[in-house]
Design a protein around this motif. Structure first.
Motif, short mmCIF file in Angstrom:
data_model
loop_
_atom_site.label_atom_id
_atom_site.label_comp_id
_atom_site.label_asym_id
_atom_site.label_seq_id
_atom_site.Cartn_x
_atom_site.Cartn_y
_atom_site.Cartn_z
N MET A 204 0.95 -1.07 -0.04
CA MET A 204 0.04 0.19 -0.15
C MET A 204 0.83 1.31 0.01
SD MET A 204 -3.02 -1.45 2.82
CE MET A 204 -2.16 -2.81 3.20
N GLY A 205 2.23 1.21 -0.43
CA GLY A 205 2.82 2.15 -0.51
C GLY A 205 4.09 2.27 0.38
N GLU A 206 4.87 3.39 0.31
CA GLU A 206 6.28 3.68 1.06
C GLU A 206 6.27 4.16 2.32
OE1 GLU A 206 8.12 7.45 -0.85
OE2 GLU A 206 7.59 5.91 -2.32
N ASP A 207 4.96 4.46 2.82
CA ASP A 207 4.81 5.30 4.24
C ASP A 207 4.20 4.29 5.07
OD1 ASP A 207 5.03 8.21 5.79
OD2 ASP A 207 3.10 6.96 5.93
N PRO A 208 5.01 4.14 6.39
CA PRO A 208 4.45 3.45 7.47
C PRO A 208 3.11 3.69 7.86
CG PRO A 208 6.59 3.83 7.74
CD PRO A 208 6.44 4.78 6.72
N TYR A 209 2.88 4.99 8.09
CA TYR A 209 1.65 5.36 8.53
C TYR A 209 0.49 5.17 7.65
CZ TYR A 209 -1.80 8.10 11.33
OH TYR A 209 -2.98 8.33 11.83
N LEU A 210 0.66 5.54 6.33
CA LEU A 210 -0.35 5.40 5.35
C LEU A 210 -0.64 3.71 5.19
CD1 LEU A 210 -2.19 6.20 2.97
CD2 LEU A 210 -0.24 6.07 1.42
N VAL A 211 0.13 2.95 5.27
CA VAL A 211 0.19 1.51 5.19
C VAL A 211 -0.52 0.94 6.45
CG1 VAL A 211 1.40 -1.01 5.03
CG2 VAL A 211 1.99 1.35 3.41
N SER A 212 -0.25 1.50 7.63
CA SER A 212 -0.73 1.28 8.97
C SER A 212 -2.24 1.40 8.88
CB SER A 212 -0.27 1.81 10.14
OG SER A 212 1.30 1.54 10.25
N MET A 213 -2.76 2.61 8.60
CA MET A 213 -4.09 3.09 8.73
C MET A 213 -4.79 2.28 7.54
SD MET A 213 -4.26 5.09 10.76
CE MET A 213 -3.02 3.98 11.77
N LEU A 214 -4.20 2.02 6.25
CA LEU A 214 -5.33 1.31 5.35
C LEU A 214 -5.07 0.00 5.65
CD1 LEU A 214 -3.75 3.14 2.16
CD2 LEU A 214 -6.06 3.12 3.18
N GLY A 215 -4.01 -0.76 6.30
CA GLY A 215 -3.73 -2.10 6.63
C GLY A 215 -4.75 -2.38 7.70
N ALA A 216 -5.08 -1.53 8.67
CA ALA A 216 -5.66 -2.03 9.85
C ALA A 216 -7.31 -1.82 9.43
CB ALA A 216 -5.74 -0.78 11.01
N ALA A 217 -7.49 -0.98 8.44
CA ALA A 217 -8.85 -1.03 7.86
C ALA A 217 -9.28 -2.15 7.23
CB ALA A 217 -9.01 0.43 6.93
N TYR A 218 -8.14 -2.46 6.31
CA TYR A 218 -8.52 -3.95 5.69
C TYR A 218 -8.90 -4.99 6.75
CZ TYR A 218 -8.01 -7.78 2.52
OH TYR A 218 -8.26 -8.92 1.73
N VAL A 219 -8.08 -5.17 7.57
CA VAL A 219 -8.28 -6.16 8.67
C VAL A 219 -9.56 -6.02 9.38
CG1 VAL A 219 -7.26 -6.85 11.01
CG2 VAL A 219 -5.88 -6.42 9.19
N ARG A 220 -10.03 -4.56 9.63
CA ARG A 220 -11.38 -4.54 10.47
C ARG A 220 -12.70 -4.80 9.36
NH1 ARG A 220 -9.05 0.49 12.05
NH2 ARG A 220 -10.07 1.56 10.31
N GLY A 221 -12.26 -4.81 8.09
CA GLY A 221 -13.19 -5.37 7.19
C GLY A 221 -13.41 -6.74 7.08
N LEU A 222 -12.27 -7.36 6.93
CA LEU A 222 -12.14 -8.98 6.72
C LEU A 222 -12.60 -9.65 7.86
CD1 LEU A 222 -11.34 -10.56 4.41
CD2 LEU A 222 -9.36 -11.08 5.34
N GLU A 223 -12.24 -9.12 9.15
CA GLU A 223 -12.81 -9.96 10.48
C GLU A 223 -14.07 -9.54 10.63
OE1 GLU A 223 -10.93 -11.41 12.54
OE2 GLU A 223 -8.83 -11.47 11.98
#
Length: 818
Positions: A204-223
């Motif tokens: 999801m990109g080169e920035d840890p914070y952007l990846v963190s926020m989008l990754g956590a969102a994906y996890v919430r959706g799947l779970e």
């Protein structure tokens, strides 16, 4: 219902692990006490039936050329060693069933029937009748035949829209749940460190914070759909030397902790992921699959993770065959189990019967077997697999009604695609319709990506991942190409198509026809970029790493000759990584970047070109100027930026991280910082005004960056600390307020402990890492603080419309931050 005496509603006495009235831990304890050592070891393995399935054009199994069938590294090598019948594999029980849907083109009904068949064998063959977990890939959607192909993960990054990513993941999870799947092997939380790496498209990109926020969102959706989300690849995989897949990672502990690990920690804390998958790579000489510091000390003891760690496919035997830190696969299994891997995927090699023998010979503590089995069995209890009335048939009750490519799925895919398209530069040509420009009467649409929807899809999309073995089946979903979408978008224009060249080859024989089409047209739309594949069969994807950042093949030469015709050329790059565009940026009539936008990508790109869609995507990675000068990302300390005469190489990108324009204009001003000083355990607010100064409604992504003016270790000159999408009508304005806790400034100090350090912070707010009109300063005061688990990981953002204005914050009260 369960009676107080442990009997079921039918009057049968329940075994303790079947009793839903008991706490989950008690049920698992009772089951472990009942199980033999062989049965506990059985839970640690998996079986992939379909590993060796290949097909010809008619869809019938047929072996093809070596390498063409692989969807996992060295799949063909390991196929024979894992090929035991399901009856044998499940004799003492089985932990996982691997890719029942994702190995061959099965309909939802056929896949569900296969789940029922395999689960029935697992239950029948073992004494205790414990079902297996079914796992599948789900990075660009459910990786199965006929399922929606969403944009690749790098396109999610370009949306800067966590709520939209969460909605997509929830839809993916609902489809998987309906057909009996329990676990999804997503999201990829690797942070890009070198654009040449083939799997940039999966990030999801080169920035840890952007990846963190989008990754956590994906996890919430799947779970939210009852699917176990699996964080991968833990950790360091994306930082391999020279960007080679599976390459060694020469990364120090500090870089690992500050750039790589925060995405995983955030997805656990803010998302609630229940599984983690190890990385293939070694970091500073220690393979992740055998790293007890990573898998136990950090993940378990420090972060408090209680779920399962599953191995990446064949990562356990790789400890012997690739890393050579184990003498053989048996020893590799012992090392992986000891380090903290609980379940071996995709087949059982290292976690086999030899573990039983080692325990009985006193060479391996049985407590390690119990530890891993307990974690997996806990999930099986939580998922309802041990209920008395569970049956294989009941696990797939939604299969008859599910539409894996439903209209609602496609609407989501379209929304994601539209929000991900990045207008790099509208130039003199865009939008094609309106804006006072004459409508083009004849448009040449050239380039190898113009008429091939495969180029819209990532390497883990089923049409690119599995269907190359079944070429007679096409895509399996409706996915109009860009030329088809443009015909619908520009019904009054004459469109002429010439590919010019292939994505990969050096064949220039098509140049003449493409150049002639351009000369005879009012406008040329040149569509270039990638075709995703696996292990060298594509220009992007797993095992498809790049030597440099030139467009593949002769596409850059085609662009140069098209521009030389004198016809205005709109360059559209459809790719999984950023390519160097410095050679065409000054001569192209416009530049558009589309990061593999999925099955709805054609309409999304066409809508942006025409002006029907207001572009709002932002770059999750930089666009380099030259092909070799900028493989690294924007997160550089001072010595990583232009050194003004110390080196002759200037790494300044053509377009910076966070960049993206639209068909309206925005202004960001009126910076307000709540305090001049705050303690190192305090918080402060940063507010700006956002105005739509153009003539169309649109969305702007407001971005907050911080920089340590002086720190005990070198720090990035800019680092994203918060962001929010703001929608504004023409002339409207809104205030965006970021609430920043001092924890958000933490970094790993010289002693490898995470600290919040007193001193000055530079504050920047704008629309990219370089366009930062609002700049200020704040001082952190008081003692240096050591921080760890429990620290603030999120920057809250609140958007308030200016009285009388119309503004909408995309993503709720914590847009981009929750």
């Amino acid at each position: 219902m369960t009676a107080l005496d442990g009997t079921s509603a039918a009057g049968r006495v329940l075994r303790p692990w079947q009793d839903p009235a008991l706490p989950v831990s008690d049920r698992v304890d009772a089951l472990l006490e009942e199980m033999t050592l062989e049965e506990k070891v059985g839970q640690l393995g998996s079986r992939w039936l379909g590993n060796d399935m290949e097909a010809d054009q008619d869809g019938e199994p047929e072996a093809e050329a070596e390498g063409t069938a692989n969807v996992a590294p060295m799949q063909d090598v390991f196929a024979a060693s894992g090929s035991v019948p399901i009856e044998e594999a499940a004799r003492h029980g089985l932990g996982h069933l691997t890719r029942v849907f994702g190995s061959a083109p099965l309909t939802a009904a056929e896949g569900a029937a296969e789940v029922v068949r395999l689960q029935s064998e697992v239950v029948k063959q073992s004494r205790l009748g414990i079902p297996a977990l079914v796992h599948e890939e789900c990075l660009t959607g459910f990786t199965t035949y006929g399922a929606t192909v969403y944009p690749a993960a790098i396109a999610w990054g370009a949306t800067f829209d966590p709520d939209l990513v969460e909605r997509m993941a929830a839809a993916i999870g609902r489809d998987m749940h309906a057909v009996g799947v329990h676990q999804g092997l997503s999201p990829v939380l690797d942070v890009v460190r070198d654009y040449r790496w083939g799997r940039v498209e999966e990030t999801m990109g080169e920035d840890p914070y952007l990846v963190s926020m989008l990754g956590a969102a994906y996890v919430r959706g799947l779970e939210s759909a009852g699917i176990i989300a699996t964080l991968k690849h833990f950790a360091g995989y994306s930082a391999s030397r020279a960007a080679r897949n599976h390459g060694p990672v020469p990364m120090g502990r500090r870089e690992l902790m500050d750039m790589i690990l925060p995405t995983f920690e955030t997805a656990l804390v803010e998302g609630g992921a229940r599984s983690v998958m190890n990385s293939y790579s070694d970091v500073d000489g220690v393979p992740a699959g055998a790293d007890s510091w990573l898998l136990t000390d950090l993940l378990r003891d420090e972060w408090g993770f209680t779920g399962t760690v599953v191995s990446d496919y064949w990562a356990i035997p790789f400890l012997a065959t690739m890393h050579q830190v184990a003498a053989d696969t048996d020893e590799a299994g012992v090392q992986a189990l000891t380090a903290g891997i609980d379940v071996e995927l995709p087949d059982t090699l290292g976690f086999g019967r030899h573990l039983v023998e080692r325990v009985r010979q006193g060479e391996l503590p049985e407590s390690l077997i119990d530890r891993a089995a307990r974690r997996l069995l806990t999930q099986k209890v939580q998922l309802g697999l041990l209920e008395e009335d569970w049956t294989p048939e009941k696990s797939v009750t939604g299969a008859g009604a599910v539409d894996l490519d439903s209209p609602s799925n496609r609407a989501l895919a379209r929304e994601l695609a539209e929000r991900s398209i990045v207008l790099l530069d509208a130039g003199t040509a865009l939008p094609l319709l309106g804006e006072g420009r004459p409508e083009p009467r004849r448009v040449a649409v050239v380039g190898p990506c113009a008429d091939d929807p495969h180029t819209f899809m990532g390497c883990y999309a089923f049409p690119n991942h599995v269907l190359p073995r079944y070429p007679g089946l096409g895509l399996g979903v409706a996915a109009p190409s860009l030329i088809d979408a443009l015909r619908a978008e520009l019904p009054d224009a004459e469109l002429v198509h010439e590919p010019g060249c292939d994505v990969r080859s050096d064949d220039r024989s098509g140049f003449a026809a493409a150049l002639q089409a351009a000369r005879e047209s009012d406008m040329c739309v040149a569509v270039v970029g990638d075709l995703a594949g696996m292990f060298g069969l594509g220009t992007s994807g797993e095992g498809c790493d790049a030597e440099d950042l030139r467009l593949p093949g002769v596409q850059e030469d085609l662009l140069a000759e098209l521009v030389a015709t004198g016809t205005p050329v709109v360059v559209v790059v459809v790719s999984g990584r950023p390519y160097a565009l410095g050679a065409v940026s000054s001569t192209a009539a416009a530049l558009v970047q589309a990061f593999m936008p999925g099955e709805e990508g054609g309409a999304a790109i066409a809508g942006v070109l025409s002006g029907r869609v207001q572009p709002s995507g932002k770059l999750p990675v930089q666009i380099p100027r030259g092909p070799g000068g900028q493989p690294g990302t924007y997160l550089q300390p001072p010595l990583g930026s232009n050194s003004h005469g110390i080196s002759n190489l200037d790494p300044t990108p053509l377009f910076p991280f966070g960049h993206g324009t639209s068909y309206t204009t925005f202004a960001i001003d009126s910076l307000r910082i709540s305090d001049a000083e705050v303690p190192t355990d305090g918080e402060f607010t940063v507010s700006v005004r956002v105005r739509n100064t153009g003539g169309r409604a649109g969305e702007e992504v407001v971005q907050l960056f911080l920089h340590d003016a002086v720190a005990q270790v070198t720090r990035p000159t800019r680092q994203l600390t918060g962001f929010a999408r703001v929608r504004l009508e023409p002339g409207a304005s809104a205030s965006a307020t970021f609430t920043v806790h001092a924890d958000r400034t933490a970094f790993t100090g010289r002693d490898l402990r995470r600290v919040v350090e007193p001193g000055d912070l530079e504050v920047f707010v704008g629309t990219s890492a370089s366009d930062l009109p609002c700049q200020g300063r704040i001082r952190l005061t008081g003692p240096l603080r050591h921080v760890g688990p429990g620290r603030r990981l999120v920057t809250r953002v609140d958007v308030e419309p200016t009285p009388g204005s119309s503004a909408t914050q995309q993503g709720g009260t914590d847009a981009g931050q929750s």
